[in-house]
Motif scaffolding. Structure first.
Motif, PDB file in Angstrom:
ATOM      1  N   HIS A  76      36.362   2.172  10.749  1.00  0.00           N
ATOM      2  CA  HIS A  76      35.282   2.520   9.812  1.00  0.00           C
ATOM      3  C   HIS A  76      35.861   3.135   8.549  1.00  0.00           C
ATOM      4  O   HIS A  76      36.954   3.715   8.572  1.00  0.00           O
ATOM      5  CB  HIS A  76      34.225   3.417  10.457  1.00  0.00           C
ATOM      6  CG  HIS A  76      34.684   4.810  10.802  1.00  0.00           C
ATOM      7  ND1 HIS A  76      34.553   5.867   9.945  1.00  0.00           N
ATOM      8  CD2 HIS A  76      35.266   5.313  11.922  1.00  0.00           C
ATOM      9  CE1 HIS A  76      35.017   6.975  10.519  1.00  0.00           C
ATOM     10  NE2 HIS A  76      35.470   6.663  11.720  1.00  0.00           N
TER      11      HIS A  76
ATOM     12  N   ASP B 227      39.863   3.739  15.824  1.00  0.00           N
ATOM     13  CA  ASP B 227      39.390   5.020  15.293  1.00  0.00           C
ATOM     14  C   ASP B 227      40.343   6.130  15.700  1.00  0.00           C
ATOM     15  O   ASP B 227      40.989   6.060  16.750  1.00  0.00           O
ATOM     16  CB  ASP B 227      37.971   5.309  15.794  1.00  0.00           C
ATOM     17  CG  ASP B 227      37.201   6.224  14.845  1.00  0.00           C
ATOM     18  OD1 ASP B 227      37.827   6.843  13.959  1.00  0.00           O
ATOM     19  OD2 ASP B 227      35.971   6.321  14.996  1.00  0.00           O
ATOM     20  N   VAL B 228      40.385   7.139  14.868  1.00  0.00           N
ATOM     21  CA  VAL B 228      41.333   8.229  15.082  1.00  0.00           C
ATOM     22  C   VAL B 228      40.962   9.069  16.304  1.00  0.00           C
ATOM     23  O   VAL B 228      39.831   9.027  16.781  1.00  0.00           O
ATOM     24  CB  VAL B 228      41.409   9.148  13.844  1.00  0.00           C
ATOM     25  CG1 VAL B 228      41.887   8.378  12.638  1.00  0.00           C
ATOM     26  CG2 VAL B 228      40.053   9.812  13.571  1.00  0.00           C
TER      27      VAL B 228
ATOM     28  N   ASP C 290      40.462   9.880   8.727  1.00  0.00           N
ATOM     29  CA  ASP C 290      39.408   9.383   9.627  1.00  0.00           C
ATOM     30  C   ASP C 290      38.394   8.631   8.778  1.00  0.00           C
ATOM     31  O   ASP C 290      37.589   9.258   8.107  1.00  0.00           O
ATOM     32  CB  ASP C 290      38.769  10.563  10.361  1.00  0.00           C
ATOM     33  CG  ASP C 290      37.612  10.140  11.249  1.00  0.00           C
ATOM     34  OD1 ASP C 290      37.403   8.933  11.447  1.00  0.00           O
ATOM     35  OD2 ASP C 290      36.897  11.045  11.743  1.00  0.00           O
ATOM     36  N   ASP C 291      38.372   7.327   8.727  1.00  0.00           N
ATOM     37  CA  ASP C 291      39.173   6.511   9.605  1.00  0.00           C
ATOM     38  C   ASP C 291      39.922   5.470   8.779  1.00  0.00           C
ATOM     39  O   ASP C 291      40.252   4.398   9.235  1.00  0.00           O
ATOM     40  CB  ASP C 291      38.237   5.864  10.630  1.00  0.00           C
ATOM     41  CG  ASP C 291      38.944   5.007  11.662  1.00  0.00           C
ATOM     42  OD1 ASP C 291      40.038   5.391  12.088  1.00  0.00           O
ATOM     43  OD2 ASP C 291      38.418   3.941  11.990  1.00  0.00           O
TER      44      ASP C 291
ATOM     45  N   GLU D  77      29.690   5.022  10.439  1.00  0.00           N
ATOM     46  CA  GLU D  77      30.131   5.464  11.764  1.00  0.00           C
ATOM     47  C   GLU D  77      29.913   6.960  11.925  1.00  0.00           C
ATOM     48  O   GLU D  77      29.515   7.429  12.989  1.00  0.00           O
ATOM     49  CB  GLU D  77      31.622   5.123  11.974  1.00  0.00           C
ATOM     50  CG  GLU D  77      32.077   5.279  13.430  1.00  0.00           C
ATOM     51  CD  GLU D  77      32.418   6.705  13.848  1.00  0.00           C
ATOM     52  OE1 GLU D  77      32.414   6.994  15.057  1.00  0.00           O
ATOM     53  OE2 GLU D  77      32.687   7.550  12.969  1.00  0.00           O
ATOM     54  N   GLU D  78      30.132   7.694  10.843  1.00  0.00           N
ATOM     55  CA  GLU D  78      30.036   9.157  10.928  1.00  0.00           C
ATOM     56  C   GLU D  78      28.602   9.637  11.130  1.00  0.00           C
ATOM     57  O   GLU D  78      28.378  10.808  11.415  1.00  0.00           O
ATOM     58  CB  GLU D  78      30.642   9.801   9.672  1.00  0.00           C
ATOM     59  CG  GLU D  78      32.141   9.551   9.494  1.00  0.00           C
ATOM     60  CD  GLU D  78      33.008  10.195  10.578  1.00  0.00           C
ATOM     61  OE1 GLU D  78      32.452  10.858  11.474  1.00  0.00           O
ATOM     62  OE2 GLU D  78      34.239  10.006  10.527  1.00  0.00           O
TER      63      GLU D  78
HETATM   64 MN    MN Z   1      36.335   8.096  13.088  1.00  0.00          MN
END
Ligand code: MN
Ligand code: MN
Length: 465
Positions: free
Chosen positions: A104, A342-343, A268-269, A299-300
């Motif tokens: 993302h 993703d992280v 991120d990310d 995503e967040e």
């Molecule tokens: Mn992320």
């Protein structure tokens, strides 16, 4: 019989596992990422730069009409905020499925409200509504830049960026001095700063009239709008259809005397976006597999909306690939697999209490593989099957990837989710893979150059396998 040394598993860092030549590759690769990250502070900027890199590699826009065939490299740019890069491979998708890497490109930040501008006591402010999970106190007393777009009724969209060029002004949220912070200091961390209190200072002087005197009303507001009108041709009403946000101003820098960490905004990310993108480019020449690398928005905030991974566009693209190959989309999905890029949270020796060190990812020990995410008893997670974990273990080990398992914190310490659960819902085996981050979601996050490079290697090996 196994040797005694082979019976036990020990995690090793890249400094124990990789030679000088390999470590040089890591630092070289990090240079490209470091300067790229400075250009992509919003999902729109990331989409634009990713689009540019893909075009340079021969990718072309796709309108969904043409029949896709082996060797095609296409871009589906979704509203300038989310992008899908597709490479059609030579193998049979009904048998082989597609390889998906899904990162993302949105990061926590402060969005401007639709009516952001107000003035009080001679200071002009923008009101914000924070985006994603932030610790509010971290956003005060740091230089901020204003990024985004203003869409006008005439159909044009103006791109705004103030605060990145060395000669640009910056913006800032003020905080109390410790001398007067006694009451605030006694509050819990999440109560001491409020969302409505995150007002950004934009201007501190009034517009002057023809006689050189301050305007009687709205003097600071007029000055702000005069500036924005001259620079961008917008008026206050245009804020109603804008996406403007405050992000940390400044560039990505090396941390530590040895320079092995990179500190900056939005790892991120975008760290997984960049490493999966370079992995795709590495595999784009006459690939065996059909590969989809996607860069999601939202995503967040839960992956909702047409540009988030809960949208159906990925599914539509797989359908199209399947139909053009004369295959059943459901069969293609069943044979596909996905790295949810993703992280993860790196173990932080400064806060050991919230981590379970044995299962946490350690900095410089490679890219982190998370079988599950979620919180409170594995609630809300795609939990990859043991068989799929074994499958990716094999891929990574054969390619010499330095990787480690990664659980985000102690049981019941908190938790988090990724897009993995939305993709796995389509009957696609999915697992989380990403770079360990220190101070995740802070305006200034840190990652290891080594882990970054291993992420690239892992995505590349997965695309090729
Ligand atoms: Mn992320
Ligand atoms: Mn996040």
């Amino acid at each position: 019989m196994s040797e005694k040394k082979d019976l036990l598993y020990t995690k090793k860092s890249v400094f124990e596992r990789c030679d000088k030549k390999e470590r040089q590759k890591m630092t070289d690769y990090a240079e490209g990422y470091r300067y790229w990250l400075d250009k992509v502070k919003t999902e729109r900027e990331a989409t634009r730069e990713i689009d540019k890199m893909l075009r340079a590699a021969g990718f072309v826009d796709y309108d969904g009409k043409k029949k896709l065939a082996a060797g095609d490299r296409v871009i589906v740019n979704n509203r300038g905020k989310n992008l899908f890069a597709v490479v059609i491979g030579s193998s049979d998708v009904a048998e082989n499925g597609v390889r998906i890497c899904a990162s993302h490109i949105d990061s926590p930040r402060l969005d401007m409200k639709p009516m952001p501008l107000f003035e009080t006591d001679g200071i002009g402010y923008f009101k914000t509504h924070y985006y994603g999970g932030i610790r509010k106190y971290q956003w005060a007393t740091i230089p901020l830049a204003l990024h985004g777009v203003v869409a006008k009724k005439d159909g044009t969209t103006v791109e705004v960026s103030i605060g990145e060029d060395i000669v640009d002004p910056r913006f800032c949220i003020s905080d109390l001095l410790p001398h007067l912070g006694r009451e605030q200091g006694a509050k819990p961390l999440d109560k001491a700063f409020t969302g409505e209190g995150l007002n950004v200072i934009v201007c501190t002087s009034p517009e002057l009239d023809d006689e050189g005197k301050p305007e009687k009303e709205d003097a600071v507001k007029i000055k702000v709008m005069r500036y924005l009108n001259e620079k961008y041709g917008i008026d206050e009403e245009d804020f109603l259809s804008a996406e403007l946000c405050a992000v940390p101003a400044g560039t990505t820098v090396e941390i530590g005397l040895d320079r092995w960490l990179l500190g900056g905004y939005g790892h991120d990310d975008r760290v997984c976006a960049y490493s999966s993108l370079t992995a795709l480019l590495e595999n784009a020449d006459s690939p065996k597999n059909t590969i989809i690398v996607t860069f999601a928005d939202k995503e967040e905030t839960g992956s909702d909306g047409p540009t988030g991974m809960q949208g159906i566009l990925l599914s539509d693209i797989i359908d199209k690939i399947a139909r053009d190959a004369g295959a059943d989309p459901a069969v293609v999905r069943a044979h596909s697999s996905c790295l949810s890029a993703d992280v993860t949270a790196a173990f932080d020796p400064n806060y050991p209490d919230v981590f379970e060190k044995r299962n946490a990812s350690l900095i410089h020990c490679g890219v982190g593989l998370a079988k599950y995410t979620g919180s409170g008893g594995k609630y809300g997670t795609n939990d990859a099957t043991a068989e799929f974990v074994a499958h990716v273990r094999k891929i990574f080990d054969e390619a010499g990837v330095v990787w480690q398992m990664a659980e985000l914190g102690k049981v019941d310490a908190g938790g988090g989710g990724t897009v993995a659960k939305y993709i796995s819902k389509m009957n696609i085996d999915t697992i989380d893979l990403g770079v360990p981050v220190m101070s995740m979601h802070a305006p200034f996050e840190m990652i290891s150059k080594a882990d970054l490079y291993e992420a690239h290697k892992a995505f590349s090996a997965f695309c090729a396998y």
